[in-house]
Structures are given as C-alpha cells and as structure tokens.
Write an enzyme that holds these catalytic residues in place. Structure first.
Site, PDB file in Angstrom:
ATOM      1  N   CYS A  49      -8.557  13.367  -7.564  1.00  0.00           N
ATOM      2  CA  CYS A  49      -8.000  14.654  -7.840  1.00  0.00           C
ATOM      3  C   CYS A  49      -7.640  14.866  -9.301  1.00  0.00           C
ATOM      4  O   CYS A  49      -7.581  15.957  -9.984  1.00  0.00           O
ATOM      5  CB  CYS A  49      -6.885  14.625  -7.312  1.00  0.00           C
ATOM      6  SG  CYS A  49      -6.633  14.455  -5.458  1.00  0.00           S
ATOM      7  N   HIS A  68      -1.880  19.678 -10.896  1.00  0.00           N
ATOM      8  CA  HIS A  68      -2.682  19.514  -9.818  1.00  0.00           C
ATOM      9  C   HIS A  68      -1.773  19.695  -8.493  1.00  0.00           C
ATOM     10  O   HIS A  68      -0.612  19.574  -8.486  1.00  0.00           O
ATOM     11  CB  HIS A  68      -2.874  17.939  -9.823  1.00  0.00           C
ATOM     12  CG  HIS A  68      -3.651  17.588  -8.352  1.00  0.00           C
ATOM     13  ND1 HIS A  68      -4.662  18.308  -7.793  1.00  0.00           N
ATOM     14  CD2 HIS A  68      -3.361  16.528  -7.243  1.00  0.00           C
ATOM     15  CE1 HIS A  68      -4.956  17.747  -6.444  1.00  0.00           C
ATOM     16  NE2 HIS A  68      -4.100  16.690  -6.263  1.00  0.00           N
ATOM     17  N   ASN A 119      -4.053  20.733  -0.825  1.00  0.00           N
ATOM     18  CA  ASN A 119      -4.686  19.987  -1.710  1.00  0.00           C
ATOM     19  C   ASN A 119      -6.455  19.849  -1.743  1.00  0.00           C
ATOM     20  O   ASN A 119      -6.877  19.437  -0.736  1.00  0.00           O
ATOM     21  CB  ASN A 119      -4.066  18.821  -1.685  1.00  0.00           C
ATOM     22  CG  ASN A 119      -4.576  17.630  -2.922  1.00  0.00           C
ATOM     23  OD1 ASN A 119      -5.477  17.972  -3.606  1.00  0.00           O
ATOM     24  ND2 ASN A 119      -3.956  16.521  -2.834  1.00  0.00           N
TER      25      ASN A 119
HETATM   26  O1  UT7 Z   1      -3.992  14.378  -4.375  1.00  0.00           O
HETATM   27  C1  UT7 Z   1      -3.455  13.216  -4.989  1.00  0.00           C
HETATM   28  C2  UT7 Z   1      -2.001  13.401  -5.106  1.00  0.00           C
HETATM   29  N1  UT7 Z   1      -1.421  13.198  -3.757  1.00  0.00           N
HETATM   30  C3  UT7 Z   1      -0.206  13.644  -3.693  1.00  0.00           C
HETATM   31  O2  UT7 Z   1       0.605  13.850  -4.913  1.00  0.00           O
HETATM   32  C4  UT7 Z   1       0.766  13.156  -2.508  1.00  0.00           C
HETATM   33  C5  UT7 Z   1       2.012  12.576  -2.586  1.00  0.00           C
HETATM   34  N2  UT7 Z   1       2.888  12.360  -1.476  1.00  0.00           N
HETATM   35  C6  UT7 Z   1       3.306  13.437  -0.786  1.00  0.00           C
HETATM   36  O3  UT7 Z   1       3.050  14.523  -1.150  1.00  0.00           O
HETATM   37  C7  UT7 Z   1       4.367  12.796   0.178  1.00  0.00           C
HETATM   38  O4  UT7 Z   1       4.615  11.677  -0.057  1.00  0.00           O
HETATM   39  C8  UT7 Z   1       3.937  13.383   1.594  1.00  0.00           C
HETATM   40  C9  UT7 Z   1       3.701  14.798   1.861  1.00  0.00           C
HETATM   41  C10 UT7 Z   1       2.559  12.704   1.818  1.00  0.00           C
HETATM   42  C11 UT7 Z   1       4.750  12.906   2.783  1.00  0.00           C
HETATM   43  O5  UT7 Z   1       6.013  13.095   2.624  1.00  0.00           O
HETATM   44  P1  UT7 Z   1       7.302  12.127   2.584  1.00  0.00           P
HETATM   45  O6  UT7 Z   1       8.717  13.261   2.365  1.00  0.00           O
HETATM   46  O7  UT7 Z   1       7.201  11.093   1.529  1.00  0.00           O
HETATM   47  O8  UT7 Z   1       7.226  11.726   4.319  1.00  0.00           O
HETATM   48  P2  UT7 Z   1       7.155  10.351   4.589  1.00  0.00           P
HETATM   49  O9  UT7 Z   1       5.746   9.642   4.353  1.00  0.00           O
HETATM   50  O10 UT7 Z   1       8.105   9.449   4.102  1.00  0.00           O
HETATM   51  O11 UT7 Z   1       7.328  10.439   6.062  1.00  0.00           O
HETATM   52  C12 UT7 Z   1       8.509  10.950   6.675  1.00  0.00           C
HETATM   53  C13 UT7 Z   1       8.502  11.289   8.082  1.00  0.00           C
HETATM   54  C14 UT7 Z   1       7.949   9.815   8.755  1.00  0.00           C
HETATM   55  O12 UT7 Z   1       8.566   9.677  10.011  1.00  0.00           O
HETATM   56  P3  UT7 Z   1       9.808   8.454  10.188  1.00  0.00           P
HETATM   57  O13 UT7 Z   1       8.988   7.218  10.046  1.00  0.00           O
HETATM   58  O14 UT7 Z   1      10.769   9.132   9.360  1.00  0.00           O
HETATM   59  O15 UT7 Z   1      10.375   8.786  11.573  1.00  0.00           O
HETATM   60  C15 UT7 Z   1       6.527  10.099   8.882  1.00  0.00           C
HETATM   61  O16 UT7 Z   1       6.233   9.549  10.146  1.00  0.00           O
HETATM   62  O17 UT7 Z   1       7.659  12.385   8.588  1.00  0.00           O
HETATM   63  C16 UT7 Z   1       6.660  11.767   9.315  1.00  0.00           C
HETATM   64  N3  UT7 Z   1       5.441  12.700   9.056  1.00  0.00           N
HETATM   65  C17 UT7 Z   1       5.279  13.653   9.787  1.00  0.00           C
HETATM   66  N4  UT7 Z   1       5.848  14.422  10.770  1.00  0.00           N
HETATM   67  C18 UT7 Z   1       5.466  15.556  11.098  1.00  0.00           C
HETATM   68  C19 UT7 Z   1       4.490  12.331   8.197  1.00  0.00           C
HETATM   69  N5  UT7 Z   1       3.591  13.289   8.283  1.00  0.00           N
HETATM   70  C20 UT7 Z   1       4.017  13.980   9.484  1.00  0.00           C
HETATM   71  C21 UT7 Z   1       3.550  15.358   9.858  1.00  0.00           C
HETATM   72  N6  UT7 Z   1       3.992  16.106  10.624  1.00  0.00           N
HETATM   73  N7  UT7 Z   1       2.295  15.982   9.288  1.00  0.00           N
END
Ligand code: UT7
Length: 329
Positions: free
Chosen positions: A122, A255, A285
C-alpha cells in the site's frame, strides 16, 4: 559555470475504476450465503467504507493501469512517446514477469523508456513517486509516468470477514516532469521488515503450483496501531525536511484504508477533516492505487488546484511507509 537545480513537478493525473460496483449490502448478502456474517453497519462504523469496485474476469492490473495512464498523459498534454521512465506500483502483477509496467509501456506505444515495477504494497505509489523524483533530480529522466494499480479482490479470502470487506480494485497515475521549480519539495521512505508478518500474502509459486497460503492475511489491530504512529511521525519529519509545518499544507491524502486512521491523523496533525481527501467510502482500500486515485478524484472535482500544496502518504505491508510533499501543477 553553476548548474541550475532540477526538480520534478506533477503536471497531470488520471485514474480508472472497474465498472462493477459492489455495495456493503450486496457483499453482506453474498457472504451470508456462505454462512459468513457481516453487515453494512459493521463495515461503515469500523472502516467508513460503503462500496468497492471489482474488476471483471477479463480485467487485470495492466488493463486498469493502461486506462489510468492514458488519462494522466492526456491531462498532462504529454505523448507516451516522450516518456523516458515508467514505474508501476503493484502487489497484484499480471505475471511473475515481465513487469506489469512493461505491458503498460507496450500498450501505450512507448519504446525505450526505463520501465519497472515497484513492490511496496500500500506504500507502493509513494515509493514509486519518490523513485521517479530521484531519477528526475539526478538528470536521468525528464518525463516520468508513475502508476499505482491493483486487483486486490483477486487475493482475498472470501471466508475471512476480517479482510474481504476492506479492499477494492482500481488504478491511478501521474505524469512527473523535470522543472527548474519544485514540485516535489520533500520525500521520505521507510520500512521495518521485522513486521513482515502483520500483513502478508505468504504463498509461493513452486514446481508449477502455489505452495503455502495465497490469500491476504492481516492482523488488523497491529496494522492499525503501526499505521497511525508511523504516518504521524512521517508527516512531521517530511514537512520538517521541506522547512514546512502542517499549516503550510492545503490538502492531505493519506493512504485510504480506514476513516478512523484518517480522523486520528487529522486530529494529531491539526489538519481539519475538510482538508483531508477521503475516497475510501467509494473505493475501499485499493492498496497502491489508493493515493493516486484520491489525488485524481480531488483534482478533477476542483478541490485540489494547481499551486496548492499536498501531503501524500502511503503505509502497508512490509511493513512500509512514506510521505511526499508536493506543490501541484
Ligand atoms: O492497507 C494497509 C493498511 N491497512 C490498514 O490500515 C487496516 C488497519 N486495521 C483496521 O482498519 C481495523 O483493524 C479493521 C477494520 C481491520 C478491524 O477493525 P477493529 O475495530 O480492529 O475490529 P477487530 O478486528 O478488533 O474485530 C472486532 C470484532 C471481532 O468480533 P469479536 O471477537 O469482538 O466477537 C471480529 O470478529 O468484529 C468482528 N469482525 C466483524 N464483524 C462483522 C471482524 N470483521 C467483521 C466483519 N463484519 N466484516
């Protein structure tokens, strides 16, 4: 006799998005049929993404890149024959080799320009732009085409809801030209390879087959934490190199990965969100394509004008990151 200094200027931009738009609702429905639960509400609240463009089976990174390149050349008023450097940033090349940049060169009808791909995920476009700027400043090129293009939907695991809702396909391009006036005022590139495991596609082609895991894998929270920290530091350091502060900027194009990262940077750097270009809501993204896509969108809708100063920032797998400060036009 004193030699006058050479700088590079961004004199044209172009972009291309595949026709097929997939909304969060449509994606949630498709994933639901496979027993994977997600929702428009979750995707919008955690990322700011509303929809993404998805390449058709016939489209590849080079076909998207060619369209974006032609639009950038037309916008710059430069003929493909006059290019002496073509750099394409991608992590989803058409082939292992030749480079996707060489396929684009051939389609544009250019012969002889130095032509190669850059692989910095990225951060790829910011890496490619800085490389092209360095060629021009060293007197090794006069007219450079710099492209970021990806078909990331091809490397997504549709059973992994933590990643498959985040990415889209597209291409963006700029034409960079030698000038006695800056243009690009400062640039910084960095990497920390010890973090290679937090965002990767760890498969390999070996003996006629892909061995290992061919899908994008990400530790979202680790990437989020790294991204906000390195982007803030890189912005301050790059501006300082140019003798500037955020008060001297008209626009920021970080980004386009997550609206929460953009909001964090806006607050930390005291740049109001009105001056931060946001396209991730429409494009999701698009990895190396995200920054040039956003730059072109904001130039074409009249927000970014010639003479204005922009901070471009990439961050992603590697772990890599970088910033470029440029006055447009
Ligand atoms: O391009 C390179 C750069 N990339 C980035 O900058 C990405 C950086 N990271 C992010 O943007 C975020 O970490 C994400 C958007 C990927 C995830 O957001 P988050 O607030 O960190 O969520 P999380 O991974 O902590 O997940 C929270 C909950 C989990 O459930 P439990 O364990 O709390 O029950 C996940 O299983 O959300 C769940 N979850 C979803 N639920 C519904 C993860 N993906 C999904 C989904 N739909 N698509």
């Amino acid at each position: 006799m004193t030699q006058s200094k050479i700088f590079s200027r961004i004199i044209g931009t172009g972009s291309y998005l595949p026709e097929n738009v997939v909304t969060n609702e449509q994606l949630a429905q498709k994933l639901g049929q496979r027993g994977i639960e997600t929702s428009d509400e979750w995707i919008v609240s955690r990322t700011g993404i509303h929809q993404r463009h998805q390449a058709s089976p016939e489209e590849t990174t080079s076909t998207l890149a060619i369209q974006a390149a032609q639009r950038a050349l037309e916008n710059a008023g430069v003929s493909a024959k006059d290019l002496d450097l073509i750099i394409l940033a991608t992590s989803t090349p058409d082939f292992i080799f030749p480079s996707t940049a060489c396929l684009v060169q051939s389609a544009l009808g250019n012969q002889g320009a130095a032509t190669f791909d850059v692989q910095a995920v990225c951060s790829g476009f910011v890496y490619a732009l800085t490389t092209a700027d360095s060629f021009i400043r060293a007197g090794r090129a006069k007219n450079a085409l710099v492209i970021g293009a990806e078909v990331f939907t091809r490397i997504l695991d549709w059973n992994d809801r933590g990643t498959c809702v985040l990415f889209g396909d597209g291409a963006g391009a700029v034409v960079l030209q030698a000038s006695d006036q800056p243009g690009i005022e400062a640039a910084r590139l960095n990497a920390d390879g010890s973090l290679n495991q937090i965002l990767n596609v760890p498969g390999q082609v070996r003996d006629g087959a892909v061995t290992g895991d061919p899908f994008l894998r990400m530790d979202g929270q680790a990437v989020f934490k790294q991204a906000v920290s390195v982007l803030e530091r890189s912005a301050r350091d790059t501006l300082a190199d140019a003798g500037l502060t955020t008060a001297d900027l008209d626009w920021m194009i970080p980004h386009q990965a997550n609206l929460r990262i953009l909001a964090f940077l806006s607050k930390k750097l005291a740049m109001p969100m009105e001056q931060v270009i946001v396209t991730l809501d429409q494009h999701a993204n698009t990895s190396a394509a995200s920054v040039p896509l956003a730059l072109d969108a904001a130039r074409r809708d009249g927000r970014i004008k010639d003479g204005q100063r922009v901070l471009l920032q990439g961050v992603g797998g590697g772990f890599t990151w970088g910033s470029v400060v440029a006055t447009m036009g």
